[in-house]
Design a protein around this motif. Sequence first.
Motif, PDB file in Angstrom:
ATOM      1  N   THR A  73      88.198 -58.996  12.348  1.00 28.39           N
ATOM      2  CA  THR A  73      88.854 -59.847  11.093  1.00 28.39           C
ATOM      3  C   THR A  73      89.620 -61.218  11.899  1.00 28.39           C
ATOM      4  OG1 THR A  73      90.851 -58.591  10.743  1.00 28.39           O
ATOM      5  CG2 THR A  73      88.790 -57.994   9.466  1.00 28.39           C
ATOM      6  N   THR A  74      89.763 -60.963  13.185  1.00 24.69           N
ATOM      7  CA  THR A  74      90.511 -62.319  13.550  1.00 24.69           C
ATOM      8  C   THR A  74      89.701 -63.621  14.195  1.00 24.69           C
ATOM      9  OG1 THR A  74      90.993 -60.941  15.507  1.00 24.69           O
ATOM     10  CG2 THR A  74      92.726 -61.324  14.023  1.00 24.69           C
ATOM     11  N   LEU A  75      88.624 -63.344  14.176  1.00 23.28           N
ATOM     12  CA  LEU A  75      87.656 -64.343  14.625  1.00 23.28           C
ATOM     13  C   LEU A  75      87.039 -64.985  13.157  1.00 23.28           C
ATOM     14  CD1 LEU A  75      85.864 -62.750  17.672  1.00 23.28           C
ATOM     15  CD2 LEU A  75      87.335 -64.976  17.559  1.00 23.28           C
ATOM     16  N   ASN A  76      87.303 -66.292  13.086  1.00 23.35           N
ATOM     17  CA  ASN A  76      86.657 -67.005  11.879  1.00 23.35           C
ATOM     18  C   ASN A  76      85.119 -66.987  11.897  1.00 23.35           C
ATOM     19  OD1 ASN A  76      85.652 -68.664   9.856  1.00 23.35           O
ATOM     20  ND2 ASN A  76      87.567 -70.056  10.181  1.00 23.35           N
ATOM     21  N   PRO A  77      84.654 -66.041  10.813  1.00 29.40           N
ATOM     22  CA  PRO A  77      83.118 -65.629  10.627  1.00 29.40           C
ATOM     23  C   PRO A  77      82.285 -67.077  10.585  1.00 29.40           C
ATOM     24  CG  PRO A  77      84.261 -65.159   8.532  1.00 29.40           C
ATOM     25  CD  PRO A  77      85.442 -65.354   9.684  1.00 29.40           C
ATOM     26  N   CYS A  78      82.803 -67.832  10.413  1.00 26.83           N
ATOM     27  CA  CYS A  78      81.984 -69.297  10.081  1.00 26.83           C
ATOM     28  C   CYS A  78      81.777 -70.080  11.400  1.00 26.83           C
ATOM     29  CB  CYS A  78      82.453 -70.392   9.205  1.00 26.83           C
ATOM     30  SG  CYS A  78      82.359 -69.641   7.247  1.00 26.83           S
ATOM     31  N   PHE A  79      82.325 -69.576  12.383  1.00 30.52           N
ATOM     32  CA  PHE A  79      82.395 -70.300  13.844  1.00 30.52           C
ATOM     33  C   PHE A  79      81.937 -69.577  14.974  1.00 30.52           C
ATOM     34  CE2 PHE A  79      85.474 -72.701  11.095  1.00 30.52           C
ATOM     35  CZ  PHE A  79      84.888 -73.666  11.018  1.00 30.52           C
TER      36      PHE A  79
ATOM     37  N   HIS B  55      85.285 -71.598  18.726  1.00 31.62           N
ATOM     38  CA  HIS B  55      86.791 -71.038  18.896  1.00 31.62           C
ATOM     39  C   HIS B  55      87.408 -71.727  20.096  1.00 31.62           C
ATOM     40  CE1 HIS B  55      85.600 -68.297  15.635  1.00 31.62           C
ATOM     41  NE2 HIS B  55      86.969 -68.183  15.469  1.00 31.62           N
TER      42      HIS B  55
ATOM     43  N   TYR C 196      78.104 -65.702  16.697  1.00 34.01           N
ATOM     44  CA  TYR C 196      78.892 -65.591  15.514  1.00 34.01           C
ATOM     45  C   TYR C 196      79.588 -64.484  15.646  1.00 34.01           C
ATOM     46  CZ  TYR C 196      77.144 -69.908  13.468  1.00 34.01           C
ATOM     47  OH  TYR C 196      76.690 -70.978  13.312  1.00 34.01           O
TER      48      TYR C 196
ATOM     49  N   HIS D 238      80.288 -62.015  13.826  1.00 35.53           N
ATOM     50  CA  HIS D 238      79.678 -60.741  13.165  1.00 35.53           C
ATOM     51  C   HIS D 238      78.630 -60.107  14.029  1.00 35.53           C
ATOM     52  CE1 HIS D 238      76.523 -63.748  11.790  1.00 35.53           C
ATOM     53  NE2 HIS D 238      75.733 -62.802  11.653  1.00 35.53           N
ATOM     54  N   GLN D 239      78.116 -60.991  15.121  1.00 32.13           N
ATOM     55  CA  GLN D 239      77.093 -60.526  16.120  1.00 32.13           C
ATOM     56  C   GLN D 239      77.819 -59.546  17.254  1.00 32.13           C
ATOM     57  OE1 GLN D 239      75.736 -64.563  16.428  1.00 32.13           O
ATOM     58  NE2 GLN D 239      73.461 -63.731  15.381  1.00 32.13           N
TER      59      GLN D 239
ATOM     60  N   MET E  43      88.924 -62.675  21.738  1.00 33.32           N
ATOM     61  CA  MET E  43      90.368 -63.021  21.296  1.00 33.32           C
ATOM     62  C   MET E  43      91.069 -63.114  22.706  1.00 33.32           C
ATOM     63  SD  MET E  43      90.760 -63.380  18.462  1.00 33.32           S
ATOM     64  CE  MET E  43      92.506 -63.425  18.182  1.00 33.32           C
TER      65      MET E  43
ATOM     66  N   LEU F 268      90.477 -66.417  24.271  1.00 32.99           N
ATOM     67  CA  LEU F 268      91.260 -67.445  23.606  1.00 32.99           C
ATOM     68  C   LEU F 268      92.454 -67.585  23.845  1.00 32.99           C
ATOM     69  CD1 LEU F 268      89.846 -66.993  19.744  1.00 32.99           C
ATOM     70  CD2 LEU F 268      89.676 -69.050  21.247  1.00 32.99           C
TER      71      LEU F 268
ATOM     72  N   ASP G 202      93.242 -62.456   8.424  1.00 33.15           N
ATOM     73  CA  ASP G 202      93.511 -62.253   9.707  1.00 33.15           C
ATOM     74  C   ASP G 202      93.423 -63.750  10.425  1.00 33.15           C
ATOM     75  OD1 ASP G 202      94.833 -59.772   9.159  1.00 33.15           O
ATOM     76  OD2 ASP G 202      93.327 -58.875  10.112  1.00 33.15           O
ATOM     77  N   TYR G 203      92.071 -64.224  10.179  1.00 38.64           N
ATOM     78  CA  TYR G 203      91.732 -65.168  11.161  1.00 38.64           C
ATOM     79  C   TYR G 203      92.487 -66.555  10.994  1.00 38.64           C
ATOM     80  CZ  TYR G 203      88.521 -66.092   7.197  1.00 38.64           C
ATOM     81  OH  TYR G 203      87.851 -66.298   6.070  1.00 38.64           O
TER      82      TYR G 203
ATOM     83  N   ALA H 178      95.653 -65.988  12.766  1.00 43.75           N
ATOM     84  CA  ALA H 178      95.322 -66.109  14.321  1.00 43.75           C
ATOM     85  C   ALA H 178      95.168 -67.454  14.738  1.00 43.75           C
ATOM     86  CB  ALA H 178      93.941 -65.140  14.547  1.00 43.75           C
TER      87      ALA H 178
ATOM     88  N   ARG I 244      97.169 -70.127  17.665  1.00 46.45           N
ATOM     89  CA  ARG I 244      96.576 -70.585  18.484  1.00 46.45           C
ATOM     90  C   ARG I 244      97.225 -72.058  18.459  1.00 46.45           C
ATOM     91  NH1 ARG I 244      91.788 -68.124  17.266  1.00 46.45           N
ATOM     92  NH2 ARG I 244      90.986 -69.558  16.355  1.00 46.45           N
TER      93      ARG I 244
ATOM     94  N   ASN J 143      85.496 -71.072   4.775  1.00 46.98           N
ATOM     95  CA  ASN J 143      85.083 -69.809   4.229  1.00 46.98           C
ATOM     96  C   ASN J 143      85.570 -69.589   2.602  1.00 46.98           C
ATOM     97  OD1 ASN J 143      84.703 -67.730   6.288  1.00 46.98           O
ATOM     98  ND2 ASN J 143      86.220 -68.960   7.307  1.00 46.98           N
TER      99      ASN J 143
ATOM    100  N   ILE K 137      76.154 -72.664   5.248  1.00 42.87           N
ATOM    101  CA  ILE K 137      77.741 -72.265   5.523  1.00 42.87           C
ATOM    102  C   ILE K 137      78.022 -71.018   5.963  1.00 42.87           C
ATOM    103  CG2 ILE K 137      78.517 -74.613   4.016  1.00 42.87           C
ATOM    104  CD1 ILE K 137      79.096 -72.579   1.868  1.00 42.87           C
TER     105      ILE K 137
ATOM    106  N   PRO L  19      77.185 -68.105   8.020  1.00 43.02           N
ATOM    107  CA  PRO L  19      76.170 -67.637   9.076  1.00 43.02           C
ATOM    108  C   PRO L  19      75.756 -66.267   9.045  1.00 43.02           C
ATOM    109  CG  PRO L  19      78.441 -67.931  10.172  1.00 43.02           C
ATOM    110  CD  PRO L  19      78.662 -68.589   8.738  1.00 43.02           C
ATOM    111  N   ARG L  20      76.757 -65.425   8.348  1.00 43.45           N
ATOM    112  CA  ARG L  20      76.475 -63.964   8.105  1.00 43.45           C
ATOM    113  C   ARG L  20      75.258 -63.767   7.269  1.00 43.45           C
ATOM    114  NH1 ARG L  20      82.634 -62.497   6.700  1.00 43.45           N
ATOM    115  NH2 ARG L  20      82.088 -64.640   5.962  1.00 43.45           N
TER     116      ARG L  20
END
Lengths: 340, 336
Positions: A100-106, A111, A150, A152-153, A163, A166, B232-233, B236, B240, B255, B328, B330-331
């Motif tokens: 959950t700490t990586l943004n699912p959209c990017f 990142h 991404y 989720h993959q 992470m 990063l 969390d993201y 995070a 950074r 999101n 928008i 990707p999932r």
Amino acid sequence: MALLEIKNLSVHFGSLERPVIAVDRLDLTLEAGEVLGIVGESGSGKSVTSLALMGLVDPPGRVSADILKFDGRDLLALSLRERRAMLGRDIAMIFQDPGTTLNPCFTVEDHLVETLSVHEHGSRKAMRARALELLQQVEIPDAPRRLAAYPHQLSGGMSQRVMIALAIACNPRLLIADEPTTALDVTVQAQVLDLLLRLHRERGMGLMLITHDLGVVAETAHRVVVMYAGQVMEIGKVPDIFVRPRHPYTTALMSALPENNIGRKRIQTIAGVVPGAYDRPRGCLLAPRCQYAQERCRTECPDLERTEGGEVRCFFPLDAARKPDHQAECETLGSQGFSS
Amino acid sequence: MISYILRRLSVVIPTFLGITVLVFSLIHMIPGDPVEAMSGERGMEPERYARLMAQYGLDRPLPLQYADYISRAARGDLGRSIVTQEPVLREFLDRFPATVELSLCAIAFAICLGIPAGMIAALKRNTPVDYGVMGVSLAGYSMPIFWWALLLILFFSVSLGWTPVSGRIDIEFDPARVTGLMLVDTLLSGEEGAFLSAVSHLILPMVALGTIPLATLARMTRSSMLEVLGEDYVRAARARGLSPLRVVAKHALRNALIPVVTVVGLQVGTLLAGAILTETIFSWPGIGKWMVEAIHRRDYPVVQGGILLSATLVIFVNLIVDVLYGVINPRIRHTR
């Protein structure tokens, strides 16, 4: 000079009149290149301490400290912008749940390039090359292809490696790892830990390893801070603290380790729970759960005292035989005790 | 992606059949018929009435009429208006651009104000700003369109005299019809003042129609944003060293918009329904006004055709929205 110096750090939440004390007058130092383990149960203030150090505690949370120094710079005197510029560049952090700490959209590349471009100058092409290099440093197989992936993959272990990539992108002096392996499979845990230690050795960066896994600390840390209910209970060197714990809480944590319970039907636990927000004991915070607690422990809070090789917050620290100094007394008085 | 679109399209045919059955039976449940509506108050002789009913095929049993209608609709023939004798499709296409123009402007108005308002409310949650934004949007959401439109007219057109009361453009302008969108056509015509006249005619109907979507979007964006800000993201990203603006506008908003885009798609149905009221009040010559008039005249082919075409529109817009959703998020894109 210590890389990190904290004196009298407190973090309060809630109202001013009845604050919830998350971190209570915490003192801490971390030397350059040192691995410092911070252990304690859930709710003992480990994570909040690291967030306070990063300056990421949001209102209504209140952070106060007498000294908060990183690499000789007084963090309390810095502006928000200066403080932010240090995040990710001088101090980096990785979190518990990589899912959950990586943004699912990017993508992974988005990142990495973003983090690099915030702190460093350079062409987009150079950043891309750096991103690939970083993925290879954290031992991600098939790195060129993973750049376009991404979150989720990716598997949990893979995400945590991203992470870490990063976090080390801008060569930080200090890496805070907040339960970096808790959410991972056991086999992956060891790999991720090995990776962290290798990077620590190669880059000479300080590593603050927050965990509730004493085994991890025993294998990796130079020193250990044991926290309970927002207070430091004991600080000691590894392996001293494992050979001869002085605080009853440290002893109890160790008795609860599965490897110390071989042959028993049930693992020893610590009776009771961490005190809640509004029912903190008046005296020593552990008193209600301590089998050696005396009258004095219930009325008066002990200070962190220097002992040989460490510090301990207890009126009656344990001796080499793991018995309190007032052994005769306690067998008649100790009532609640640790269950076994 | 293509198989996904095809799969979605396969659901369209049963949906259409359902809509036609519904519309067909509903419109025939309304007392009266087109011939009676045409004959006026004095009525007409029974022989002539019977002859006209037979001429339009309205004397046959309903199921037969339905089967006939469907078989012709399937071939693209929606029939002719009983009143004007024009093909329904032509009449629809004539008026459609006016509705498109109004709806697009209304949804643009809603997006441009609603999403920023929701974001600000989320960032300033539990402050007077938040309460203000949410209070106003709740009021906007609860306002009946016809009443709100009349209030707008009374205030801005009648009292202040800032905007015209009705129509799409002042009578002295007559831009050549190129796209059917008045804003574009007036610009193309190059006539001085024509564009401004079109804009001033558009503003009030746009606000009246856009208010409910605006309120919906503001509330939706706020709750979605609040949820995302706790992720969390987001923490995070801050850890950074990214600036608060970048964290909010890039990491959180992207999101947070995922559910909002779906709502925008669903609003298209609301917009078409709202357009019927708005167009009637502002005499906006679009399909809403056209269909209301057709219902009064019991112009069965126009009502049926109009609803069928509007339904097609809603279905396709939602399909486009679902495809956008994948862009928008990707999932969605990768897990078919």
